[in-house]
Motif scaffolding. Sequence first.
Motif, PDB file in Angstrom:
ATOM      1  N   LEU A   1     -36.285  33.432 -22.713  1.00 40.23           N
ATOM      2  CA  LEU A   1     -36.340  34.822 -23.180  1.00 40.23           C
ATOM      3  C   LEU A   1     -37.165  34.918 -24.457  1.00 40.23           C
ATOM      4  O   LEU A   1     -38.014  35.807 -24.590  1.00 40.23           O
ATOM      5  CB  LEU A   1     -34.923  35.338 -23.418  1.00 40.23           C
ATOM      6  CG  LEU A   1     -34.823  36.713 -24.107  1.00 40.23           C
ATOM      7  CD1 LEU A   1     -35.530  37.774 -23.291  1.00 40.23           C
ATOM      8  CD2 LEU A   1     -33.363  37.081 -24.352  1.00 40.23           C
ATOM      9  N   ASP A   2     -36.921  34.016 -25.405  1.00 30.30           N
ATOM     10  CA  ASP A   2     -37.691  34.054 -26.661  1.00 30.30           C
ATOM     11  C   ASP A   2     -39.177  33.851 -26.400  1.00 30.30           C
ATOM     12  O   ASP A   2     -40.024  34.512 -27.020  1.00 30.30           O
ATOM     13  CB  ASP A   2     -37.173  32.984 -27.631  1.00 30.30           C
ATOM     14  CG  ASP A   2     -35.805  33.338 -28.206  1.00 30.30           C
ATOM     15  OD1 ASP A   2     -35.441  34.531 -28.151  1.00 30.30           O
ATOM     16  OD2 ASP A   2     -35.115  32.424 -28.700  1.00 30.30           O
ATOM     17  N   ALA A   3     -39.495  32.941 -25.468  1.00 30.68           N
ATOM     18  CA  ALA A   3     -40.907  32.693 -25.147  1.00 30.68           C
ATOM     19  C   ALA A   3     -41.541  33.915 -24.484  1.00 30.68           C
ATOM     20  O   ALA A   3     -42.685  34.276 -24.786  1.00 30.68           O
ATOM     21  CB  ALA A   3     -41.032  31.473 -24.248  1.00 30.68           C
ATOM     22  N   ARG A   4     -40.796  34.577 -23.579  1.00 33.06           N
ATOM     23  CA  ARG A   4     -41.333  35.774 -22.918  1.00 33.06           C
ATOM     24  C   ARG A   4     -41.590  36.887 -23.933  1.00 33.06           C
ATOM     25  O   ARG A   4     -42.595  37.581 -23.869  1.00 33.06           O
ATOM     26  CB  ARG A   4     -40.347  36.270 -21.847  1.00 33.06           C
ATOM     27  CG  ARG A   4     -40.431  35.543 -20.550  1.00 33.06           C
ATOM     28  CD  ARG A   4     -41.784  35.756 -19.846  1.00 33.06           C
ATOM     29  NE  ARG A   4     -41.934  37.138 -19.389  1.00 33.06           N
ATOM     30  CZ  ARG A   4     -42.845  37.979 -19.858  1.00 33.06           C
ATOM     31  NH1 ARG A   4     -43.691  37.599 -20.807  1.00 33.06           N
ATOM     32  NH2 ARG A   4     -42.933  39.198 -19.366  1.00 33.06           N
ATOM     33  N   LYS A   5     -40.668  37.045 -24.880  1.00 35.45           N
ATOM     34  CA  LYS A   5     -40.855  38.080 -25.902  1.00 35.45           C
ATOM     35  C   LYS A   5     -42.059  37.760 -26.788  1.00 35.45           C
ATOM     36  O   LYS A   5     -42.817  38.658 -27.162  1.00 35.45           O
ATOM     37  CB  LYS A   5     -39.579  38.209 -26.740  1.00 35.45           C
ATOM     38  CG  LYS A   5     -38.420  38.847 -25.969  1.00 35.45           C
ATOM     39  CD  LYS A   5     -37.092  38.645 -26.663  1.00 35.45           C
ATOM     40  CE  LYS A   5     -37.029  39.262 -28.034  1.00 35.45           C
ATOM     41  NZ  LYS A   5     -35.692  39.077 -28.653  1.00 35.45           N
ATOM     42  N   GLU A   6     -42.253  36.489 -27.092  1.00 35.30           N
ATOM     43  CA  GLU A   6     -43.400  36.103 -27.909  1.00 35.30           C
ATOM     44  C   GLU A   6     -44.708  36.307 -27.146  1.00 35.30           C
ATOM     45  O   GLU A   6     -45.719  36.719 -27.725  1.00 35.30           O
ATOM     46  CB  GLU A   6     -43.271  34.640 -28.358  1.00 35.30           C
ATOM     47  CG  GLU A   6     -44.386  34.165 -29.286  1.00 35.30           C
ATOM     48  CD  GLU A   6     -44.524  35.028 -30.538  1.00 35.30           C
ATOM     49  OE1 GLU A   6     -45.668  35.174 -31.024  1.00 35.30           O
ATOM     50  OE2 GLU A   6     -43.505  35.545 -31.027  1.00 35.30           O
ATOM     51  N   ILE A   7     -44.688  36.034 -25.832  1.00 38.51           N
ATOM     52  CA  ILE A   7     -45.877  36.303 -25.005  1.00 38.51           C
ATOM     53  C   ILE A   7     -46.233  37.785 -25.081  1.00 38.51           C
ATOM     54  O   ILE A   7     -47.393  38.163 -25.256  1.00 38.51           O
ATOM     55  CB  ILE A   7     -45.619  35.880 -23.540  1.00 38.51           C
ATOM     56  CG1 ILE A   7     -45.603  34.355 -23.418  1.00 38.51           C
ATOM     57  CG2 ILE A   7     -46.684  36.467 -22.605  1.00 38.51           C
ATOM     58  CD1 ILE A   7     -45.168  33.855 -22.045  1.00 38.51           C
ATOM     59  N   ALA A   8     -45.224  38.641 -24.955  1.00 41.24           N
ATOM     60  CA  ALA A   8     -45.457  40.088 -25.009  1.00 41.24           C
ATOM     61  C   ALA A   8     -45.957  40.521 -26.382  1.00 41.24           C
ATOM     62  O   ALA A   8     -46.874  41.337 -26.489  1.00 41.24           O
ATOM     63  CB  ALA A   8     -44.181  40.828 -24.640  1.00 41.24           C
ATOM     64  N   ARG A   9     -45.346  39.970 -27.447  1.00 43.13           N
ATOM     65  CA  ARG A   9     -45.779  40.339 -28.802  1.00 43.13           C
ATOM     66  C   ARG A   9     -47.216  39.906 -29.052  1.00 43.13           C
ATOM     67  O   ARG A   9     -48.006  40.639 -29.650  1.00 43.13           O
ATOM     68  CB  ARG A   9     -44.837  39.720 -29.847  1.00 43.13           C
ATOM     69  CG  ARG A   9     -43.517  40.462 -30.004  1.00 43.13           C
ATOM     70  CD  ARG A   9     -42.777  39.982 -31.245  1.00 43.13           C
ATOM     71  NE  ARG A   9     -42.293  38.624 -31.096  1.00 43.13           N
ATOM     72  CZ  ARG A   9     -41.067  38.312 -30.703  1.00 43.13           C
ATOM     73  NH1 ARG A   9     -40.202  39.255 -30.389  1.00 43.13           N
ATOM     74  NH2 ARG A   9     -40.697  37.046 -30.606  1.00 43.13           N
ATOM     75  N   THR A  10     -47.563  38.683 -28.605  1.00 45.16           N
ATOM     76  CA  THR A  10     -48.927  38.182 -28.797  1.00 45.16           C
ATOM     77  C   THR A  10     -49.927  39.035 -28.038  1.00 45.16           C
ATOM     78  O   THR A  10     -50.994  39.391 -28.561  1.00 45.16           O
ATOM     79  CB  THR A  10     -49.029  36.720 -28.330  1.00 45.16           C
ATOM     80  OG1 THR A  10     -48.109  35.916 -29.084  1.00 45.16           O
ATOM     81  CG2 THR A  10     -50.438  36.178 -28.534  1.00 45.16           C
ATOM     82  N   ALA A  11     -49.580  39.382 -26.798  1.00 46.68           N
ATOM     83  CA  ALA A  11     -50.470  40.234 -25.999  1.00 46.68           C
ATOM     84  C   ALA A  11     -50.654  41.583 -26.678  1.00 46.68           C
ATOM     85  O   ALA A  11     -51.772  42.123 -26.728  1.00 46.68           O
ATOM     86  CB  ALA A  11     -49.906  40.416 -24.594  1.00 46.68           C
ATOM     87  N   ALA A  12     -49.569  42.138 -27.223  1.00 45.24           N
ATOM     88  CA  ALA A  12     -49.649  43.437 -27.896  1.00 45.24           C
ATOM     89  C   ALA A  12     -50.558  43.360 -29.116  1.00 45.24           C
ATOM     90  O   ALA A  12     -51.367  44.269 -29.369  1.00 45.24           O
ATOM     91  CB  ALA A  12     -48.258  43.911 -28.292  1.00 45.24           C
ATOM     92  N   ARG A  13     -50.427  42.275 -29.899  1.00 40.92           N
ATOM     93  CA  ARG A  13     -51.287  42.112 -31.080  1.00 40.92           C
ATOM     94  C   ARG A  13     -52.750  41.989 -30.672  1.00 40.92           C
ATOM     95  O   ARG A  13     -53.641  42.582 -31.291  1.00 40.92           O
ATOM     96  CB  ARG A  13     -50.859  40.873 -31.879  1.00 40.92           C
ATOM     97  CG  ARG A  13     -49.586  41.057 -32.686  1.00 40.92           C
ATOM     98  CD  ARG A  13     -49.425  39.939 -33.700  1.00 40.92           C
ATOM     99  NE  ARG A  13     -49.297  38.637 -33.064  1.00 40.92           N
ATOM    100  CZ  ARG A  13     -48.135  38.077 -32.745  1.00 40.92           C
ATOM    101  NH1 ARG A  13     -47.002  38.720 -32.992  1.00 40.92           N
ATOM    102  NH2 ARG A  13     -48.097  36.885 -32.193  1.00 40.92           N
ATOM    103  N   ASP A  14     -53.019  41.215 -29.611  1.00 39.99           N
ATOM    104  CA  ASP A  14     -54.398  41.023 -29.151  1.00 39.99           C
ATOM    105  C   ASP A  14     -55.014  42.345 -28.701  1.00 39.99           C
ATOM    106  O   ASP A  14     -56.151  42.666 -29.054  1.00 39.99           O
ATOM    107  CB  ASP A  14     -54.443  40.011 -28.000  1.00 39.99           C
ATOM    108  CG  ASP A  14     -54.142  38.593 -28.453  1.00 39.99           C
ATOM    109  OD1 ASP A  14     -54.164  38.348 -29.677  1.00 39.99           O
ATOM    110  OD2 ASP A  14     -53.875  37.738 -27.590  1.00 39.99           O
ATOM    111  N   VAL A  15     -54.261  43.105 -27.921  1.00 38.94           N
ATOM    112  CA  VAL A  15     -54.784  44.386 -27.425  1.00 38.94           C
ATOM    113  C   VAL A  15     -54.961  45.366 -28.578  1.00 38.94           C
ATOM    114  O   VAL A  15     -55.958  46.097 -28.642  1.00 38.94           O
ATOM    115  CB  VAL A  15     -53.870  44.967 -26.338  1.00 38.94           C
ATOM    116  CG1 VAL A  15     -54.302  46.384 -25.970  1.00 38.94           C
ATOM    117  CG2 VAL A  15     -53.895  44.079 -25.097  1.00 38.94           C
ATOM    118  N   ALA A  16     -53.995  45.387 -29.514  1.00 46.60           N
ATOM    119  CA  ALA A  16     -54.096  46.294 -30.656  1.00 46.60           C
ATOM    120  C   ALA A  16     -55.362  46.031 -31.457  1.00 46.60           C
ATOM    121  O   ALA A  16     -55.982  46.954 -31.999  1.00 46.60           O
ATOM    122  CB  ALA A  16     -52.866  46.151 -31.555  1.00 46.60           C
ATOM    123  N   ALA A  17     -55.769  44.760 -31.531  1.00 44.85           N
ATOM    124  CA  ALA A  17     -56.989  44.420 -32.261  1.00 44.85           C
ATOM    125  C   ALA A  17     -58.242  44.714 -31.450  1.00 44.85           C
ATOM    126  O   ALA A  17     -59.278  45.102 -32.003  1.00 44.85           O
ATOM    127  CB  ALA A  17     -56.960  42.936 -32.647  1.00 44.85           C
TER     128      ALA A  17
END
Length: 536
Positions: A178-194
């Motif tokens: 679960l922690d890894a899945r949430k981090e994947i989502a957070r990283t993807a969100a940061r990448d797209v936001a940039a």
Amino acid sequence: MKIKLIILMLCCSAFAWNKAQANYGDEVFARILLAVNRDLPTPPHLVWVSNMNGVASTYANGTIEVDSRLLERMRGFGADSANALAHILAHEVMHYYMEHFWAGEFALPYGDASWGQELQGIDSDTLQLQYQETQADLYAIFYATSAGYQTGRIADAVIDSIYRWYNLPFKMKRYPSLDARKEIARTAARDVAALLPMYEAGKMMLMLGMSASGKEQLTYLRGAAYAFQHITDNNIRTTEMYNNMAVVRIMQAITMLNDTIAAFRWPLVIESGSVLYDAQSTRGAGMELPEEAARLLQEAKNLLESALEMDAAYQPAMTNLCVALMLLGKQGSMADVLDELTELSDNTALELELRGLAAWLKGKHDQAVELLEEADAAGSLTAKRNAEVAAGKLMPVGIDLPVLADISETIDGTLLPDYFSGISALDGSRTDERSQNLLLFCDTIGRYVIFEVKFKFQDRAFRTLKMVKTLPGDLPPHDKGISQRSDVRDLQKQYPEDATILLESDHEVFVFPLSYSLVWISQNGKVDGWGWYWAQ
């Protein structure tokens, strides 16, 4: 009798509510598919399943099954309920288009507790779950954001809720925790936001390149090319990116060709709108392709073919490929692509215009004029001008403006040069994105978003470009009195200068180079936004 009547009313009310909820979910799904804009493979279809054993399942035949209880549960996100639902649906759509069917009959990417046990039986050599979940999240957030849903900021909270609602174990063998899945989502969100600001800045530079000339034009076009290239280098490789990169290269090549070719308004397509393009630069005098122009056109051809490998029916790429092939002198190949395009589209005006331009390049000028006049009668917005060019009646007129020309345009009562010298994306909330050739700062100031681009490549017309554009929603006051009630006639009164008019999928964009201004007109004919730019 009253009891039965009340029960019947309650049942009818629940049925109506469930139907309304499903319609709402279908609308979110449809907007995501519209943003993805792919015809091949056949777009997926959504099925709401009552009391499904899991959250969602995606199948190779295009069926995406989603638990109908999710519609009610997402209401817990309040104002973000549509954003939360969009994340799940976009994630499943991306699994389908990327052919992530490793789980066979299991739910993707979430299921029930038994799903984790069945997962253990899959061959670990073919299991790339973390990579595929990363891919799906990255593209899901990109396309959902493009569709108007702010999924990035709540994606990890959605995953948290899914695990809680469906009692999923926090750790399952061979699947990210679960922690890894949430981090994947957070990283993807940061990448797209940039990356999204880079995408928007690239599109604006492309528009400016259509209204500029000489070295300034080439600087804008190179800036747009590097912006789109940076996005693909960061793993957002979509048909739209390949298509836009190809359009830039075709435009760059056209600046090297003769004056008549430059005078044509080539029906190039960015996203789903035609680009009305005037080129004005140092060009050859004859029809022979300069070596650099041939290289750029070949690169454009390769990029468009890459887009068509992803979606063989992607019509913007097919249209642009026709232009690239005819400029390369490959008329036979161009005719084959145009025949395929004609089978997919009933756009008679576009077909006639492309055939007319191809006829002119083959030296059949009278035939070209006839075809272009037919295209004009069929509704083309550019064929009338192109017919005049083909008949030798109209040649391009370029306007070379000094970068720091004095103008009377104001923003909030401040002269444009003074306004731009006083703002910069320097706040702590800004988004920075760096590539080998560009440095982009992005921030919001009031009702505007500001893009500050610093060009790092050599032989540029200017080093820094600043652009501001209104944010979606209610518009701020405009010094010329333009508002959301204004139309094209109001623009013509306030901006008597000539404008370059560009067509996007859902807007017309008026670029006023003498005022360094852009105005967006929506499909209802009303102003929907504006912006300014300044280079130094």
